[in-house]
Structure formats: C-alpha cells, structure tokens
Design a protein around this motif. Structure first.
Motif, PDB file in Angstrom:
ATOM      1  N   ALA A  14      13.798   2.896 -11.959  1.00 20.88           N
ATOM      2  CA  ALA A  14      13.156   3.025 -10.648  1.00 20.88           C
ATOM      3  C   ALA A  14      13.384   1.782  -9.801  1.00 20.88           C
ATOM      4  O   ALA A  14      13.649   1.864  -8.598  1.00 20.88           O
ATOM      5  CB  ALA A  14      11.656   3.270 -10.817  1.00 20.88           C
ATOM      6  N   GLY A 104       9.680   0.528  -6.637  1.00 25.44           N
ATOM      7  CA  GLY A 104       9.712   1.802  -7.335  1.00 25.44           C
ATOM      8  C   GLY A 104       8.311   2.252  -7.695  1.00 25.44           C
ATOM      9  O   GLY A 104       7.365   1.460  -7.715  1.00 25.44           O
ATOM     10  N   ARG A 106       7.616   3.903 -10.628  1.00 24.12           N
ATOM     11  CA  ARG A 106       7.443   3.943 -12.071  1.00 24.12           C
ATOM     12  C   ARG A 106       8.214   2.792 -12.686  1.00 24.12           C
ATOM     13  O   ARG A 106       9.209   2.333 -12.144  1.00 24.12           O
ATOM     14  CB  ARG A 106       7.948   5.269 -12.664  1.00 24.12           C
ATOM     15  N   HIS A 135      11.671   6.532  -6.307  1.00 22.23           N
ATOM     16  CA  HIS A 135      11.531   6.808  -7.736  1.00 22.23           C
ATOM     17  C   HIS A 135      12.918   7.037  -8.325  1.00 22.23           C
ATOM     18  O   HIS A 135      13.934   6.884  -7.624  1.00 22.23           O
ATOM     19  CB  HIS A 135      10.607   7.997  -7.988  1.00 22.23           C
ATOM     20  N   GLU A 136      12.962   7.416  -9.592  1.00 21.52           N
ATOM     21  CA  GLU A 136      14.241   7.501 -10.292  1.00 21.52           C
ATOM     22  C   GLU A 136      15.215   8.494  -9.680  1.00 21.52           C
ATOM     23  O   GLU A 136      16.431   8.351  -9.819  1.00 21.52           O
ATOM     24  CB  GLU A 136      14.006   7.864 -11.769  1.00 21.52           C
TER      25      GLU A 136
END
Length: 281
Positions: A14, A104, A106, A135-136
């Motif tokens: 992230a 990010g 997470r 996020h990812e």
C-alpha cells in the motif's frame, strides 16, 4: 497549489502505491517530497540485517529512489516515536509546512503500523491539510485529467468543491460535481415520489451553488449530475464510468443528516475506489 508533500511509508504494498501517487503529485506540481518512517519503541535495534530500523530505512530509501528517478527532489527522515504515530505525522507536517499528506490505508499484515486503518483514520480526522489516500489496488494516473467531487451544499462540501476546483485548474482537468439522492431513505408510494422530487430539487440547488463557486473566476470545464442510490456506491460507480482520476471528498456533512460526506461514507469510498481519494475538511 502543493509545494511540500509528505509520504509516510513502511515499505508495504500500500505504501509503495502511495509512493507512486506522491511522486506523481510532486512531479505535477514541481513540489518537494518528504519521505518519513516512524519507528515504534521496539524498532530501534539495528543488531541484525532484518531489524525494523533497517527495514524502515530501506522503505524510505526505496521511495526516495523512485522520486529521484522521476526528477523529484526528496527529503528523508526516520523518526523514533515519542507519541502516537499519527501525531508524529502531524507534528512533522506542522514543523515542515507540509500542505498535502499521501498515505496508504493498509500496512504489513499483523503489524500495528501507520498504514493500518486506525492510524490513517486518525490522520484524516486531525490533519490540518488535505490527505490523499490509496490502497493496494489503486490505479495511479501520472497526469490528473478529471476530478470528481460530491456535494450536498454543506459548508464542508463547499470546502471540498473549492479544493477540487483549485486542483482542477492547477492541472488543467475537467471537474465533475455530483449530488447523491439516497434512495434507501425512502419507500414506495406517492409520498416517496414527492420526497424524491424535493431531494432532487435540493440537489439541483447544491449543484448550482457549486457551479457558481468554481466558475467565479476563470472558466473551468465542469460537468454536474444527480444520481440515485447508496452514496458510496454511486460515488465509486460514477468515478469508474467517467474515468475519473481522483476523488475529492469532505470528511463531515450537515449535522443531523446522514449524508455521504460523513466519515463512514468517506471511509467506504476510500476503501472501494480504484483511484486516489483526497479528503479535506
């Protein structure tokens, strides 16, 4: 618009996406990039190659190298935590006149790190400057060409619209302004129809207000729309259907009304949107 951008990192997937977003943003605005890692009290040992301190330094170095390869000036720092992580982030923000934070949502699985939701949420709630979150699975467009801002006519929405308009002008982007009528608030029947019409009329007024706001100086390409449905779903859907590169949202709405600008909905948009979300208040 942005002169100094802060990237807190822990080297996770992230935060790697956040690094891409921060570098792209800094490149667009010719801004300085500050990359930091906040050490926990138990992360100060450097006795082995796998120590958290070394990991933090490597995370910062990776982001700095990405910035350098893009021609972005970067400053680095590894900070030992003396208070909560989000407070360390905000203290750095204040001391270095940061005007945007990119982070990010997470972090590394199983570790209480700054990219976990609780710290990201605390940063969003308390930050005096806009916070861009990814996020990812966020897709980063190196050039922001279209921006979405939801509005409900509130003071917080006014701030979000103002920020979105300024951002759109800065990068020569098209601005999309939407008002969401939450259909879940009503049931079938004639009274429902009248209520829906009343809500849509309020929406039209809110959009007119936003349009007047962003067009108060020079012309800005702007599209407005009223959509119906659960707010966070409709915001994300609109962004996907109109190839929006960035969403700007307020973190609070009108008191007493469960609107999409409330934190819970903003949080859902942050988690579900596949583009960066900038939160302002």
């Amino acid at each position: 618009m942005f002169q100094r951008i802060l990237l807190p990192t822990d080297g996770s997937e992230a935060s790697s996406i956040a690094a891409e977003a921060a570098v792209s943003l800094a490149d667009q605005f010719d801004a300085e990039l500050h990359v930091i890692h906040v050490l926990e009290h138990d992360e100060t040992s450097t006795d082995n190659v796998d120590s958290p301190t070394r990991y933090g330094e490597e995370a910062v170095q990776a982001a700095v190298e990405l910035a350098t390869s893009s021609g972005v000036e970067a400053t680095r720092a590894v900070i030992e935590k003396r208070k909560s992580i989000h407070q360390e982030i905000l203290t750095y923000t204040d001391e270095h006149s940061i005007d945007c934070i990119v982070m990010g949502t997470r972090g590394r699985s199983g570790l209480n790190r700054l990219l976990l939701g609780s710290v990201a949420e605390q940063t969003l709630r308390e930050s005096p400057v806009p916070v861009m979150t990814v996020h990812e699975e966020t897709v980063i467009d190196p050039d922001i060409g279209s921006i979405l801002v939801p509005t409900d006519g509130s003071e917080c929405a006014h701030t979000a619209v103002d920020h979105a308009g300024e951002l759109a002008r800065s990068v020569d982007a098209t601005l999309h302004v939407i008002y969401v009528v939450e259909t879940g608030q009503v049931i079938n029947g004639n009274r429902v129809r009248k209520l829906r019409e009343a809500l849509e009329e309020i929406g039209e007024k809110a959009l007119d207000l936003a349009l007047d706001q962003v067009q108060s100086s020079t012309y800005l390409p702007t599209e407005t729309s009223i959509v119906n449905g659960p707010p966070y779903i409709e915001i994300v859907r609109y962004a996907e259907e109109h190839d929006v590169d960035c969403i700007v949202m307020g973190t609070h709405g009108r008191k007493g009304i469960r609107r999409f600008l409330l934190g819970s909905v903003t949080e859902r948009v942050i988690r579900r949107a596949d583009v960066p979300v900038i939160s302002v208040k």
